[in-house]
Design a protein around this motif. Structure first.
Motif, short mmCIF file in Angstrom:
data_model
loop_
_atom_site.label_atom_id
_atom_site.label_comp_id
_atom_site.label_asym_id
_atom_site.label_seq_id
_atom_site.Cartn_x
_atom_site.Cartn_y
_atom_site.Cartn_z
N ALA A 1 -11.69 -107.27 -56.06
CA ALA A 1 -11.00 -106.27 -56.89
C ALA A 1 -9.57 -106.09 -56.39
CB ALA A 1 -11.75 -104.95 -56.84
N LEU A 2 -8.72 -105.63 -57.29
CA LEU A 2 -7.30 -105.50 -56.94
C LEU A 2 -7.01 -104.42 -55.92
CD1 LEU A 2 -5.60 -106.06 -60.38
CD2 LEU A 2 -5.91 -107.66 -58.50
N ASP A 3 -7.76 -103.36 -55.89
CA ASP A 3 -7.49 -102.30 -54.93
C ASP A 3 -8.66 -102.15 -53.98
OD1 ASP A 3 -6.36 -100.25 -53.52
OD2 ASP A 3 -6.91 -98.72 -54.96
N ASP A 4 -8.74 -103.07 -53.02
CA ASP A 4 -9.84 -103.04 -52.07
C ASP A 4 -9.44 -102.42 -50.74
OD1 ASP A 4 -11.98 -103.85 -53.53
OD2 ASP A 4 -11.94 -105.92 -52.87
N GLY A 5 -8.36 -101.66 -50.74
CA GLY A 5 -8.08 -100.86 -49.57
C GLY A 5 -7.13 -101.43 -48.55
N ASP A 6 -7.35 -100.99 -47.34
CA ASP A 6 -6.45 -101.26 -46.24
C ASP A 6 -6.49 -102.72 -45.81
OD1 ASP A 6 -5.60 -98.61 -46.11
OD2 ASP A 6 -7.31 -98.04 -44.88
N PRO A 7 -5.45 -103.13 -45.06
CA PRO A 7 -5.44 -104.51 -44.56
C PRO A 7 -6.55 -104.76 -43.55
CG PRO A 7 -3.65 -103.25 -43.59
CD PRO A 7 -4.29 -102.38 -44.63
N VAL A 8 -6.88 -106.02 -43.39
CA VAL A 8 -7.82 -106.44 -42.36
C VAL A 8 -7.03 -106.53 -41.06
CG1 VAL A 8 -9.36 -108.30 -41.60
CG2 VAL A 8 -9.14 -107.76 -44.05
N LEU A 9 -7.50 -105.87 -40.02
CA LEU A 9 -6.79 -105.88 -38.74
C LEU A 9 -7.47 -106.83 -37.77
CD1 LEU A 9 -5.89 -102.12 -38.17
CD2 LEU A 9 -4.38 -103.99 -38.85
N LEU A 10 -6.68 -107.75 -37.24
CA LEU A 10 -7.13 -108.67 -36.20
C LEU A 10 -6.24 -108.44 -34.98
CD1 LEU A 10 -7.49 -111.91 -38.36
CD2 LEU A 10 -9.29 -110.30 -37.72
N HIS A 11 -6.75 -108.81 -33.83
CA HIS A 11 -5.99 -108.58 -32.59
C HIS A 11 -5.98 -109.85 -31.73
CE1 HIS A 11 -7.10 -104.53 -33.92
NE2 HIS A 11 -5.99 -104.15 -33.33
N ASP A 12 -4.88 -110.04 -31.06
CA ASP A 12 -4.77 -111.08 -30.05
C ASP A 12 -4.00 -110.52 -28.87
OD1 ASP A 12 -2.07 -111.15 -30.75
OD2 ASP A 12 -2.11 -113.19 -31.53
N GLU A 13 -3.58 -111.38 -27.96
CA GLU A 13 -2.90 -110.92 -26.75
C GLU A 13 -1.55 -110.26 -27.04
OE1 GLU A 13 -1.93 -115.29 -27.35
OE2 GLU A 13 -3.73 -114.05 -27.45
N HIS A 14 -1.03 -110.42 -28.26
CA HIS A 14 0.26 -109.83 -28.62
C HIS A 14 0.11 -108.56 -29.46
CE1 HIS A 14 2.16 -113.39 -27.00
NE2 HIS A 14 1.35 -114.13 -27.74
N GLY A 15 -1.11 -108.15 -29.73
CA GLY A 15 -1.33 -106.94 -30.50
C GLY A 15 -2.01 -107.19 -31.83
N ALA A 16 -1.79 -106.26 -32.74
CA ALA A 16 -2.48 -106.28 -34.04
C ALA A 16 -1.73 -107.13 -35.07
CB ALA A 16 -2.62 -104.86 -34.57
N VAL A 17 -2.53 -107.73 -35.95
CA VAL A 17 -2.01 -108.43 -37.12
C VAL A 17 -2.74 -107.86 -38.33
CG1 VAL A 17 -1.78 -110.63 -38.33
CG2 VAL A 17 -1.50 -110.55 -35.85
N ALA A 18 -1.97 -107.38 -39.29
CA ALA A 18 -2.54 -106.84 -40.53
C ALA A 18 -2.53 -107.93 -41.58
CB ALA A 18 -1.73 -105.64 -41.00
N ILE A 19 -3.72 -108.29 -42.07
CA ILE A 19 -3.85 -109.28 -43.13
C ILE A 19 -3.99 -108.51 -44.44
CG2 ILE A 19 -5.14 -111.25 -44.03
CD1 ILE A 19 -4.10 -111.73 -41.19
N HIS A 20 -2.97 -108.61 -45.27
CA HIS A 20 -2.99 -107.95 -46.58
C HIS A 20 -3.56 -108.95 -47.58
CE1 HIS A 20 -0.65 -104.50 -45.19
NE2 HIS A 20 0.01 -105.38 -44.46
N ALA A 21 -4.80 -108.72 -48.00
CA ALA A 21 -5.52 -109.63 -48.88
C ALA A 21 -5.32 -109.19 -50.32
CB ALA A 21 -7.00 -109.63 -48.50
N LEU A 22 -4.53 -109.97 -51.07
CA LEU A 22 -4.14 -109.59 -52.43
C LEU A 22 -4.76 -110.57 -53.44
CD1 LEU A 22 -0.32 -108.98 -51.81
CD2 LEU A 22 -2.25 -107.41 -51.43
N PRO A 23 -5.88 -110.21 -54.05
CA PRO A 23 -6.50 -111.09 -55.04
C PRO A 23 -5.57 -111.30 -56.24
CG PRO A 23 -7.95 -109.26 -54.47
CD PRO A 23 -6.63 -108.98 -53.86
N PHE A 24 -5.88 -112.30 -57.03
CA PHE A 24 -5.10 -112.59 -58.22
C PHE A 24 -5.02 -111.35 -59.10
CE2 PHE A 24 -4.88 -113.93 -62.69
CZ PHE A 24 -3.67 -114.58 -62.66
N ALA A 25 -3.81 -111.05 -59.59
CA ALA A 25 -3.59 -109.84 -60.38
C ALA A 25 -3.12 -110.19 -61.78
CB ALA A 25 -2.57 -108.94 -59.69
N ASP A 26 -4.05 -110.28 -62.71
CA ASP A 26 -3.71 -110.42 -64.11
C ASP A 26 -3.03 -109.13 -64.55
OD1 ASP A 26 -4.87 -109.66 -67.05
OD2 ASP A 26 -4.38 -111.80 -66.88
N PRO A 27 -1.93 -109.19 -65.30
CA PRO A 27 -1.21 -107.96 -65.67
C PRO A 27 -2.08 -106.90 -66.35
CG PRO A 27 0.11 -109.87 -66.20
CD PRO A 27 -1.23 -110.39 -65.78
#
Length: 184
Positions: free
Chosen positions: A108-134
């Motif tokens: 769905a288009l509005d599935d919320g917050d980014p997926v947070l992953l972590h490594d030795e340099h800190g957090a990475v936010a993965i913004h997962a944006l599905p296909f958006a038909d107008p």
């Protein structure tokens, strides 16, 4: 952070009446071998996982096998979004339940917050944006008010998704946008 990115698998596709599933199985076996070799922090799958909204059973089973090997056997997080060929609700079936296992599926288009992953340099936010038909974006983002009412193109729909991702970006985190879109 190391990612392995792929998209447009079009599982279940036929070409001139011939199923491509045997070839797709071979390619995805190689993909899993590559993931085992390079050990990415995450696999990012940017849509068109299936060739149509209601894929053949064999294609669904192939995806299940690949995701099981990546997430359960190799312990690699997977973030997967719906593309324009996918049925977003079908692709994301069980997404809430599966999210605790290391598999994030955004249909769905509005599935919320980014997926947070972590490594030795800190957090990475993965913004997962599905296909958006107008048309679907106008309905999904109707709470945005005037901005949603003006979504008349794929570009406008993606622009709204990106603006929403920027507002949800955690302070101090690096960011990655995973999208399936028409771009020039």
């Amino acid at each position: 952070m190391r990612f392995l990115h792929s998209a447009d698998w079009h599982l279940g596709r036929t070409l001139h009446g011939t199923s491509l599933l045997e070839d797709q199985t071979w390619v995805l076996d190689e993909f899993v071998r590559l993931a085992a070799e390079v050990r990415p922090h995450a696999v990012l799958l940017a849509g068109d996982i299936f060739d149509r909204a209601v894929p053949p059973v064999a294609a669904v089973r192939l995806l299940d096998s690949v995701l099981t090997r990546l997430v359960r056997e190799l312990g690699i997080a997977v973030v997967m979004i719906a593309g324009n060929h996918d049925g977003p609700d079908r692709l994301a079936f069980g997404a809430e339940l599966l999210s605790g296992s290391g598999l994030t599926v955004r249909g769905a288009l509005d599935d919320g917050d980014p997926v947070l992953l972590h490594d030795e340099h800190g957090a990475v936010a993965i913004h997962a944006l599905p296909f958006a038909d107008p048309l679907l974006a106008r309905a999904a983002f109707s709470a945005e008010g005037e901005a949603a009412a003006e979504i008349a193109s794929h570009q406008a729909a993606l622009a709204l998704q990106i603006a929403r991702a920027r507002r949800r970006q955690p302070a101090g985190a690096r960011s990655v946008v995973l999208a399936h879109a028409f771009v020039a």
